[in-house]
Design a protein around this motif. Sequence first.
Motif, mmCIF file in Angstrom:
data_model
loop_
_atom_site.group_PDB
_atom_site.id
_atom_site.type_symbol
_atom_site.label_atom_id
_atom_site.label_comp_id
_atom_site.label_asym_id
_atom_site.label_seq_id
_atom_site.Cartn_x
_atom_site.Cartn_y
_atom_site.Cartn_z
ATOM 1 N N GLU A 84 -17.401 8.635 5.078
ATOM 2 C CA GLU A 84 -16.015 8.559 5.511
ATOM 3 C C GLU A 84 -15.459 7.158 5.335
ATOM 4 O O GLU A 84 -14.243 6.985 5.277
ATOM 5 C CB GLU A 84 -15.925 8.976 6.989
ATOM 6 N N SER A 85 -16.317 6.126 5.240
ATOM 7 C CA SER A 85 -15.857 4.743 5.140
ATOM 8 C C SER A 85 -15.511 4.334 3.711
ATOM 9 O O SER A 85 -15.055 3.228 3.488
ATOM 10 C CB SER A 85 -16.932 3.787 5.688
ATOM 11 N N SER A 86 -15.736 5.207 2.738
ATOM 12 C CA SER A 86 -15.440 4.868 1.351
ATOM 13 C C SER A 86 -13.949 4.631 1.168
ATOM 14 O O SER A 86 -13.116 5.387 1.668
ATOM 15 C CB SER A 86 -15.892 5.997 0.407
ATOM 16 N N THR A 87 -13.633 3.558 0.478
ATOM 17 C CA THR A 87 -12.241 3.240 0.152
ATOM 18 C C THR A 87 -12.102 3.106 -1.355
ATOM 19 O O THR A 87 -13.093 3.062 -2.089
ATOM 20 C CB THR A 87 -11.792 1.933 0.832
ATOM 21 N N LEU A 88 -10.885 3.015 -1.786
ATOM 22 C CA LEU A 88 -10.592 3.017 -3.208
ATOM 23 C C LEU A 88 -10.191 1.620 -3.674
ATOM 24 O O LEU A 88 -9.328 0.972 -3.069
ATOM 25 C CB LEU A 88 -9.459 4.006 -3.498
ATOM 26 N N PHE A 89 -10.823 1.163 -4.740
ATOM 27 C CA PHE A 89 -10.388 -0.078 -5.394
ATOM 28 C C PHE A 89 -9.561 0.291 -6.614
ATOM 29 O O PHE A 89 -9.968 1.135 -7.422
ATOM 30 C CB PHE A 89 -11.588 -0.919 -5.835
ATOM 31 N N VAL A 90 -8.391 -0.337 -6.757
ATOM 32 C CA VAL A 90 -7.505 -0.094 -7.891
ATOM 33 C C VAL A 90 -7.126 -1.427 -8.521
ATOM 34 O O VAL A 90 -6.713 -2.359 -7.806
ATOM 35 C CB VAL A 90 -6.227 0.667 -7.468
ATOM 36 N N ASP A 91 -7.277 -1.521 -9.825
ATOM 37 C CA ASP A 91 -6.853 -2.712 -10.564
ATOM 38 C C ASP A 91 -5.339 -2.617 -10.764
ATOM 39 O O ASP A 91 -4.855 -2.082 -11.760
ATOM 40 C CB ASP A 91 -7.582 -2.771 -11.908
ATOM 41 N N ASN A 92 -4.600 -3.153 -9.810
ATOM 42 C CA ASN A 92 -3.145 -3.004 -9.816
ATOM 43 C C ASN A 92 -2.496 -3.595 -11.067
ATOM 44 O O ASN A 92 -1.564 -3.015 -11.637
ATOM 45 C CB ASN A 92 -2.537 -3.659 -8.570
ATOM 46 N N GLU A 93 -2.960 -4.765 -11.487
ATOM 47 C CA GLU A 93 -2.350 -5.419 -12.641
ATOM 48 C C GLU A 93 -2.538 -4.592 -13.910
ATOM 49 O O GLU A 93 -1.628 -4.484 -14.733
ATOM 50 C CB GLU A 93 -2.947 -6.818 -12.828
ATOM 51 N N TRP A 94 -3.708 -3.998 -14.048
ATOM 52 C CA TRP A 94 -3.982 -3.216 -15.256
ATOM 53 C C TRP A 94 -3.161 -1.913 -15.263
ATOM 54 O O TRP A 94 -2.612 -1.533 -16.293
ATOM 55 C CB TRP A 94 -5.469 -2.907 -15.348
ATOM 56 N N VAL A 95 -3.060 -1.271 -14.112
ATOM 57 C CA VAL A 95 -2.258 -0.048 -14.024
ATOM 58 C C VAL A 95 -0.782 -0.368 -14.279
ATOM 59 O O VAL A 95 -0.075 0.390 -14.959
ATOM 60 C CB VAL A 95 -2.441 0.633 -12.655
ATOM 61 N N SER A 96 -0.310 -1.504 -13.758
ATOM 62 C CA SER A 96 1.080 -1.901 -13.976
ATOM 63 C C SER A 96 1.350 -2.206 -15.444
ATOM 64 O O SER A 96 2.405 -1.851 -15.980
ATOM 65 C CB SER A 96 1.422 -3.122 -13.116
ATOM 66 N N GLU A 97 0.397 -2.862 -16.097
ATOM 67 C CA GLU A 97 0.559 -3.143 -17.529
ATOM 68 C C GLU A 97 0.588 -1.858 -18.335
ATOM 69 O O GLU A 97 1.365 -1.723 -19.294
ATOM 70 C CB GLU A 97 -0.581 -4.045 -18.002
ATOM 71 N N HIS A 98 -0.243 -0.900 -17.950
ATOM 72 C CA HIS A 98 -0.218 0.411 -18.616
ATOM 73 C C HIS A 98 1.154 1.057 -18.442
ATOM 74 O O HIS A 98 1.730 1.606 -19.404
ATOM 75 C CB HIS A 98 -1.313 1.300 -18.021
ATOM 76 N N ALA A 99 1.707 0.973 -17.245
ATOM 77 C CA ALA A 99 3.030 1.553 -16.990
ATOM 78 C C ALA A 99 4.099 0.867 -17.816
ATOM 79 O O ALA A 99 5.025 1.518 -18.337
ATOM 80 C CB ALA A 99 3.359 1.452 -15.502
ATOM 81 N N ARG A 100 3.999 -0.435 -17.962
ATOM 82 C CA ARG A 100 4.996 -1.180 -18.741
ATOM 83 C C ARG A 100 5.006 -0.744 -20.198
ATOM 84 O O ARG A 100 6.062 -0.551 -20.801
ATOM 85 C CB ARG A 100 4.716 -2.683 -18.639
ATOM 86 N N GLN A 101 3.820 -0.570 -20.765
ATOM 87 C CA GLN A 101 3.744 -0.187 -22.173
ATOM 88 C C GLN A 101 4.114 1.278 -22.390
ATOM 89 O O GLN A 101 4.755 1.617 -23.386
ATOM 90 C CB GLN A 101 2.345 -0.473 -22.705
ATOM 91 N N VAL A 102 3.724 2.140 -21.461
ATOM 92 C CA VAL A 102 4.067 3.555 -21.602
ATOM 93 C C VAL A 102 5.570 3.760 -21.467
ATOM 94 O O VAL A 102 6.162 4.591 -22.166
ATOM 95 C CB VAL A 102 3.302 4.400 -20.558
ATOM 96 N N SER A 103 6.205 3.008 -20.588
ATOM 97 C CA SER A 103 7.650 3.168 -20.385
ATOM 98 C C SER A 103 8.428 2.890 -21.666
ATOM 99 O O SER A 103 9.510 3.445 -21.871
ATOM 100 C CB SER A 103 8.131 2.249 -19.262
ATOM 101 N N ARG A 104 7.898 2.034 -22.538
ATOM 102 C CA ARG A 104 8.553 1.764 -23.823
ATOM 103 C C ARG A 104 8.512 2.975 -24.753
ATOM 104 O O ARG A 104 9.355 3.114 -25.631
ATOM 105 C CB ARG A 104 7.870 0.600 -24.535
ATOM 106 N N MET A 105 7.528 3.839 -24.551
ATOM 107 C CA MET A 105 7.335 4.959 -25.459
ATOM 108 C C MET A 105 8.082 6.216 -25.018
ATOM 109 O O MET A 105 8.043 7.226 -25.729
ATOM 110 C CB MET A 105 5.832 5.262 -25.580
ATOM 111 N N LEU A 106 8.754 6.161 -23.884
ATOM 112 C CA LEU A 106 9.425 7.352 -23.356
ATOM 113 C C LEU A 106 10.896 7.350 -23.752
ATOM 114 O O LEU A 106 11.562 6.318 -23.724
ATOM 115 C CB LEU A 106 9.296 7.399 -21.835
ATOM 116 N N LEU A 107 11.391 8.515 -24.102
ATOM 117 C CA LEU A 107 12.785 8.662 -24.491
ATOM 118 C C LEU A 107 13.655 8.900 -23.268
ATOM 119 O O LEU A 107 13.162 9.015 -22.138
ATOM 120 C CB LEU A 107 12.931 9.822 -25.472
#
Length: 428
Positions: A84-107
């Motif tokens: 129950e004590s397990s928590t989630l680690f997320v690389d926020n900067e990497w996910v944000s960079e992915h979002a930045r690049q994907v947003s360029r590809m969307l119409l």
Amino acid sequence: MVKAVVGDETQLKLAENRLTRSAIPSQVGLVIGKLSSNLDKGFVYDLVPTPSNDNGEPPCSLIDGVGVGNSKKKGSSRTKSQPESSTLFVDNEWVSEHARQVSRMLLGGMKVVGIYIWVNESSFKNSAITLCQTVKGVAQAASLVENDWNERLLIHISYSPLRWTCRNCSLAANIASSNLRPCDFKMGKVLSSLQTFRCTYNFDIRLPLGHEDGRHIGRFADVFRHGIMIHAKELRSSKALIDGKLEDIIMSLLSRVEMLCDEADRESESIADGGKDSRNQISIEKPVPQLNLGAQRKQYNISFPRRVFIPWLEGTYICDYIKPSETVEVVKDNCVDLMSMEAPTDASEILEPEYEAPPLITSTTKSFWDIAAHDSSAAKSDNSVSKRNEGSTHRKSAKSSDLNPMVAVLVVVLSIIVGLVFFLIRAA
């Protein structure tokens, strides 16, 4: 406020099957969709997993328990013994960079509207603040620009039991678990309701350099962004609007500017790394986006990347941008890495409606500064010529002044002689 969300049943079921077969304990990715202010609803078209970073590490993992070991073993199965004590680690900067690049590809009509997380129920509850921070980073990296919402979606796909839930994440200044509010979530036909609109837009903009004292002159990137946003205000008065918005012209222009800036930043870093050892071999110059426009005396021709369109889901398209020297083959890698999709096997399926306009300034045409310098030197030259002409005129005037008395004497003498002749004739 988004109160209800409808996801495309076909695409979300495919994502569900992919996740259950993978047997990974956690995964994070982007939610591609649309938020409607008129309906207070959200629409989800697809889920795009965030790829591993440059070191091959996953963008999220479970920590503080059994989940750590499981997340690092390829093909490891899910276990119900995760504490129950397990928590989630997320690389926020990497996910944000992915979002930045994907947003360029969307119409137009498709945006990055949030994130999804595949993790067990207890770990999700223990990681609410971490996930809110990730959502906020994604929102900043992939802004919706027009009528930007102060909220994004967080979709949780839980296993054991398998269940989908959706929450509305408020982008308040203080990140807390209370920022997450449940939304009514269901699946249906979403992609089939999309329509395709085509338009052609010829783009031509001239940017002011500022005052001579340099107070209002900045870097190329800053001046260009400011100019684009002013141009965007003019575009919003256009009659060709879809749902009260300008299709995707503004985002496309901004994306191309960002690409130029990214490329220049990479060149600047490479020059900075190798500049000390190769100063004699290369000329170290500031890249275009770093230039102080008021101090330049060089001619610059900047070609925007061309936009190409790639088939995506059920007749819809995404886009990518290529340099004048590149071919459409380079977009295939981006499709695989960023959108987690199969690249088109037939290059003819990739549409290339844009073409590079002929340059307005040729190599034989002088730049503004050359013309300004030429005019300045020409003015000096004209002044010297005027002075020479003036001196010549003075000399001619001096000679004529010397001749004037002699002419006057000759005229007087000639007049006397003519008078005597007439007098003698009359006397005779």
